[in-house]
Design a protein around this motif. Structure first.
Motif, PDB file in Angstrom:
ATOM      1  N   SER A  44       0.836  -1.208   0.000  1.00 40.55           N
ATOM      2  CA  SER A  44       0.000   0.000   0.000  1.00 40.55           C
ATOM      3  C   SER A  44       0.868   1.255   0.000  1.00 40.55           C
ATOM      4  CB  SER A  44      -0.914   0.009   1.227  1.00 40.55           C
ATOM      5  OG  SER A  44      -1.818  -1.077   1.174  1.00 40.55           O
ATOM      6  N   LYS A  46       0.495   5.667   0.111  1.00 47.38           N
ATOM      7  CA  LYS A  46      -0.321   6.868   0.271  1.00 47.38           C
ATOM      8  C   LYS A  46       0.124   7.910  -0.755  1.00 47.38           C
ATOM      9  CE  LYS A  46      -3.232   9.676   2.411  1.00 47.38           C
ATOM     10  NZ  LYS A  46      -3.145  10.822   1.474  1.00 47.38           N
ATOM     11  N   ARG A  50      -3.932  12.475  -1.932  1.00 48.23           N
ATOM     12  CA  ARG A  50      -4.953  11.574  -2.471  1.00 48.23           C
ATOM     13  C   ARG A  50      -5.156  10.409  -1.508  1.00 48.23           C
ATOM     14  NH1 ARG A  50      -5.464  12.284  -8.071  1.00 48.23           N
ATOM     15  NH2 ARG A  50      -7.272  10.900  -7.902  1.00 48.23           N
ATOM     16  N   ASP A  51      -5.889   9.390  -1.973  1.00 42.43           N
ATOM     17  CA  ASP A  51      -6.195   8.247  -1.128  1.00 42.43           C
ATOM     18  C   ASP A  51      -5.036   7.265  -1.071  1.00 42.43           C
ATOM     19  OD1 ASP A  51      -8.733   9.281  -0.749  1.00 42.43           O
ATOM     20  OD2 ASP A  51      -9.574   8.196  -2.463  1.00 42.43           O
ATOM     21  N   MET A  52      -5.155   6.310  -0.164  1.00 46.71           N
ATOM     22  CA  MET A  52      -4.235   5.188  -0.099  1.00 46.71           C
ATOM     23  C   MET A  52      -4.508   4.241  -1.267  1.00 46.71           C
ATOM     24  SD  MET A  52      -1.831   3.737   1.842  1.00 46.71           S
ATOM     25  CE  MET A  52      -2.049   4.238   3.554  1.00 46.71           C
ATOM     26  N   VAL A  53      -3.460   3.826  -1.962  1.00 48.08           N
ATOM     27  CA  VAL A  53      -3.600   2.850  -3.040  1.00 48.08           C
ATOM     28  C   VAL A  53      -3.094   1.511  -2.525  1.00 48.08           C
ATOM     29  CG1 VAL A  53      -2.887   2.197  -5.363  1.00 48.08           C
ATOM     30  CG2 VAL A  53      -3.316   4.594  -4.827  1.00 48.08           C
ATOM     31  N   SER A  54      -3.960   0.522  -2.479  1.00 41.82           N
ATOM     32  CA  SER A  54      -3.573  -0.779  -1.936  1.00 41.82           C
ATOM     33  C   SER A  54      -3.782  -1.923  -2.924  1.00 41.82           C
ATOM     34  CB  SER A  54      -4.359  -1.066  -0.647  1.00 41.82           C
ATOM     35  OG  SER A  54      -5.753  -0.996  -0.898  1.00 41.82           O
ATOM     36  N   ASN A  57      -5.236  -0.306  -9.686  1.00 42.26           N
ATOM     37  CA  ASN A  57      -6.502   0.402  -9.886  1.00 42.26           C
ATOM     38  C   ASN A  57      -6.741   0.818 -11.334  1.00 42.26           C
ATOM     39  OD1 ASN A  57      -4.649   2.455 -10.096  1.00 42.26           O
ATOM     40  ND2 ASN A  57      -5.328   3.574  -8.277  1.00 42.26           N
TER      41      ASN A  57
END
Length: 252
Positions: A44, A46, A50-54, A57
């Motif tokens: 993951s 951050k 922006r949002d956390m990318v885990s 996407n």
């Protein structure tokens, strides 16, 4: 690269329909693999502001009707390469640890796979810029003493759907093998039931400098999950280069 993919698709008679079908396959298989937890080796991150990318996407299964609406991205208006059947712009990084088996075991690591052999190739950068897998695959198999039907897992870089399909047609052509590769017969195209089954660069993205590690680790993971012994990685590269590699599963 996009212009080269369009020229290559035209030269090998790869239709827009074939390219869109392959792109849809890549996204659909990636979604299936992600839902099954097979793409979980993502750290993951951050994104600032922006949002956390885990998880990956860029996976977007669509429909053939939606894909057909996109206009050519490079050669207009008659090209067949679009934003949807190309690997998309993305950021990312990847890492893989390579060492001797003795050293790994001494340090308490359990290896995932052996790197058995690899080759680099080059070809005409004008008309064959993206045909690296076609030239590299038979060469690395020959070096490793293997045949196409010995391979359980194939992971080829999907720069463009047109590039993948052109390589498939070139590898399956006696004429191409005889006239361009100095061989008596074709090596044959990888069977689709073994090919990029967890999606590929079209659906997972192609961060420059990271895709090679991603291909290698995917082969190692697939060999473990599917119980195969040998995998082949192949990729085209800028400047008319190409790469191919044989990976062997580490005994369970």
């Amino acid at each position: 690269m996009g212009h080269s993919a369009d020229r290559l698709a035209a030269a090998f008679g790869v239709s827009r329909l074939e390219q869109d079908e392959f792109a849809l396959r890549s996204h659909s298989l990636a979604k299936k693999a992600q839902d099954a937890g097979l793409l979980s080796d993502v750290i993951s991150f951050k994104v600032p502001g922006r949002d956390m990318v885990s998880k990956d996407n860029g996976i977007r299964p669509s429909s053939m009707d939606q894909l057909a609406k996109l206009k050519p991205a490079f050669i207009k208006p008659h090209g067949t390469v679009t934003a949807a059947n190309s690997s998309f712009l993305t950021d990312g990084a990847s890492a893989v640890l390579i060492m001797s088996e003795d050293k790994a075991l001494a340090m308490g690591y359990k290896p995932k796979a052996y790197l058995r052999d690899f080759v680099y190739v080059s070809q005409d950068p004008k008309d064959q810029l993206l045909l690296g897998p076609t030239y590299g695959t038979p060469k690395v198999l020959e070096r490793a003493g293997l045949k196409m039907n010995d391979i359980d897992v194939f992971e080829f870089h999907e720069a463009f759907a047109g590039q993948i399909m052109a390589n498939m047609k070139a590898m399956d052509s006696d004429w191409f093998a005889q006239n361009y590769m100095g061989k008596n017969a074709k090596v044959g195209a990888p069977p689709m039931e073994k090919f990029n089954l967890w999606g590929g660069s079209l659906s997972l993205g192609h961060p420059f400098g990271a895709t090679g590690c991603r291909l290698v680790t995917t082969v190692a993971q697939r060999l473990q999950k599917e119980g195969g012994q040998y995998g082949v990685v192949a990729a085209c590269a800028a400047g008319g280069q190409g790469h191919a590699m044989v990976i062997e599963a580490y005994p369970q």
